[in-house]
Design a protein around this motif. Structure first.
Motif, PDB file in Angstrom:
ATOM      1  N   THR A  42      59.967  -0.533  22.084  1.00 38.06           N
ATOM      2  CA  THR A  42      59.428  -0.640  20.913  1.00 38.06           C
ATOM      3  C   THR A  42      58.829   0.783  20.583  1.00 38.06           C
ATOM      4  N   PRO A  43      58.613   1.446  19.565  1.00 40.45           N
ATOM      5  CA  PRO A  43      57.903   2.686  19.420  1.00 40.45           C
ATOM      6  C   PRO A  43      56.400   2.219  19.500  1.00 40.45           C
ATOM      7  N   ALA A  44      55.598   3.227  19.622  1.00 41.29           N
ATOM      8  CA  ALA A  44      54.027   3.067  19.770  1.00 41.29           C
ATOM      9  C   ALA A  44      53.638   2.716  18.266  1.00 41.29           C
ATOM     10  N   CYS A  45      52.788   1.532  18.151  1.00 38.43           N
ATOM     11  CA  CYS A  45      52.417   1.247  16.812  1.00 38.43           C
ATOM     12  C   CYS A  45      51.133   2.065  16.540  1.00 38.43           C
ATOM     13  N   CYS A  46      51.276   2.774  15.304  1.00 32.91           N
ATOM     14  CA  CYS A  46      50.529   3.693  14.637  1.00 32.91           C
ATOM     15  C   CYS A  46      49.995   2.995  13.338  1.00 32.91           C
ATOM     16  N   GLU A  47      50.227   1.632  13.067  1.00 34.71           N
ATOM     17  CA  GLU A  47      49.524   1.012  11.996  1.00 34.71           C
ATOM     18  C   GLU A  47      47.926   0.490  12.434  1.00 34.71           C
ATOM     19  N   ILE A  48      47.441   0.543  11.165  1.00 35.77           N
ATOM     20  CA  ILE A  48      46.058  -0.052  11.235  1.00 35.77           C
ATOM     21  C   ILE A  48      46.084  -1.668  11.038  1.00 35.77           C
ATOM     22  N   ARG A  49      46.035  -2.155  12.444  1.00 30.74           N
ATOM     23  CA  ARG A  49      46.121  -3.628  12.279  1.00 30.74           C
ATOM     24  C   ARG A  49      44.741  -4.152  13.140  1.00 30.74           C
ATOM     25  N   LYS A  50      44.708  -5.351  13.483  1.00 28.94           N
ATOM     26  CA  LYS A  50      43.454  -5.778  14.197  1.00 28.94           C
ATOM     27  C   LYS A  50      43.489  -5.100  15.489  1.00 28.94           C
ATOM     28  N   LEU A  51      42.270  -4.830  15.988  1.00 23.74           N
ATOM     29  CA  LEU A  51      41.938  -4.018  17.294  1.00 23.74           C
ATOM     30  C   LEU A  51      42.309  -2.480  17.303  1.00 23.74           C
ATOM     31  N   TYR A  79      41.749  -5.609   4.359  1.00 24.49           N
ATOM     32  CA  TYR A  79      41.620  -6.490   3.050  1.00 24.49           C
ATOM     33  C   TYR A  79      42.742  -6.345   2.219  1.00 24.49           C
ATOM     34  N   ASN A  80      43.673  -6.664   2.585  1.00 30.72           N
ATOM     35  CA  ASN A  80      45.136  -6.668   1.930  1.00 30.72           C
ATOM     36  C   ASN A  80      45.985  -7.708   2.120  1.00 30.72           C
ATOM     37  N   LYS A  81      47.136  -8.041   1.390  1.00 36.79           N
ATOM     38  CA  LYS A  81      47.951  -9.107   1.549  1.00 36.79           C
ATOM     39  C   LYS A  81      48.947  -9.033   2.949  1.00 36.79           C
ATOM     40  N   ARG A  82      49.371  -7.588   3.231  1.00 32.09           N
ATOM     41  CA  ARG A  82      50.141  -7.431   4.125  1.00 32.09           C
ATOM     42  C   ARG A  82      49.734  -7.509   5.752  1.00 32.09           C
ATOM     43  N   GLY A  83      48.317  -7.193   5.779  1.00 34.83           N
ATOM     44  CA  GLY A  83      47.620  -7.131   6.941  1.00 34.83           C
ATOM     45  C   GLY A  83      47.599  -5.817   7.735  1.00 34.83           C
ATOM     46  N   VAL A  84      48.308  -4.940   6.974  1.00 36.87           N
ATOM     47  CA  VAL A  84      48.545  -3.488   7.678  1.00 36.87           C
ATOM     48  C   VAL A  84      47.933  -2.497   6.742  1.00 36.87           C
ATOM     49  N   GLY A  85      47.133  -1.823   7.352  1.00 39.50           N
ATOM     50  CA  GLY A  85      46.163  -0.727   6.352  1.00 39.50           C
ATOM     51  C   GLY A  85      46.994   0.270   5.959  1.00 39.50           C
ATOM     52  N   LEU A  86      46.789   0.707   4.660  1.00 40.13           N
ATOM     53  CA  LEU A  86      47.178   1.844   4.258  1.00 40.13           C
ATOM     54  C   LEU A  86      46.154   2.605   3.725  1.00 40.13           C
ATOM     55  N   ILE A  87      46.371   4.020   3.170  1.00 40.56           N
ATOM     56  CA  ILE A  87      45.509   4.899   2.629  1.00 40.56           C
ATOM     57  C   ILE A  87      44.660   4.405   1.426  1.00 40.56           C
TER      58      ILE A  87
END
Length: 171
Positions: A42-51, A79-87
């Motif tokens: 799997t590709p490296a995770c570049c998303e804003i998630r926990k930790l 603080y959003n419904k998806r749990g993945v941070g955006l700008i």
């Protein structure tokens, strides 16, 4: 041809032999039995998630001390419904043994059209009422953040436009 033998890489009791060709950079999995074990990556995770590690880009004392010690803040909650941070999303971070809130102002992950992609995950620390802890932002922030934060300011009681006021450069 260089060969790399990985032991304990089994599925249903079959060992896999990984070979890496010197002429190409692809890795293929072979085994004694056909169709027994395939290598999935799997590709490296570049998303804003926990930790996820973040970089403080304002001049707050807490942020400067944490970044100087080499212990960047880590995301605890988005603080959003998806749990993945955006700008423009608000996140809760653990920094220097404290819990602080912040706004994401630059992300590594693939962005929408006409939104800039940054080399690091940038964060501006804020109070509970939405005012920033620092007085200056050192990196350019996206212009899309103006519309995003103004919408959130109207919807919520916090005033996020102060974050826009301390920014000196926009991209």
């Amino acid at each position: 041809m260089a060969q790399l033998l990985l032991r304990n890489f089994t599925r249903a009791g079959n060992a896999a032999l990984l070979t890496k060709g010197t002429s190409s950079s692809s890795i293929t999995a072979t085994s004694a039995e056909p169709g027994s074990c395939q290598l999935h990556t799997t590709p490296a995770c570049c998303e804003i998630r926990k930790l996820a590690r973040l970089r403080v880009v304002d001049n707050s004392d807490l942020g400067k001390r944490a970044m100087a010690e080499g212990r960047p803040p880590r995301c605890i909650h988005v603080y959003n419904k998806r749990g993945v941070g955006l700008i423009g999303d608000k996140v809760l971070v653990a920094i220097k043994g404290q819990m602080k809130k912040g706004i994401l102002v630059g992300l590594k992950q693939k962005q929408r059209i006409k939104q800039p992609q940054f080399d690091s995950n940038n964060l501006v620390l804020i109070d509970d009422n939405g005012s920033p802890l620092g007085t200056r932002i050192h990196v350019p922030i996206p212009t899309v953040l103006r519309t995003i934060l103004k919408e959130k300011t109207l919807a919520k009681g916090a005033d996020y436009t102060k974050v826009l006021a301390i920014a000196s450069r926009y991209v």
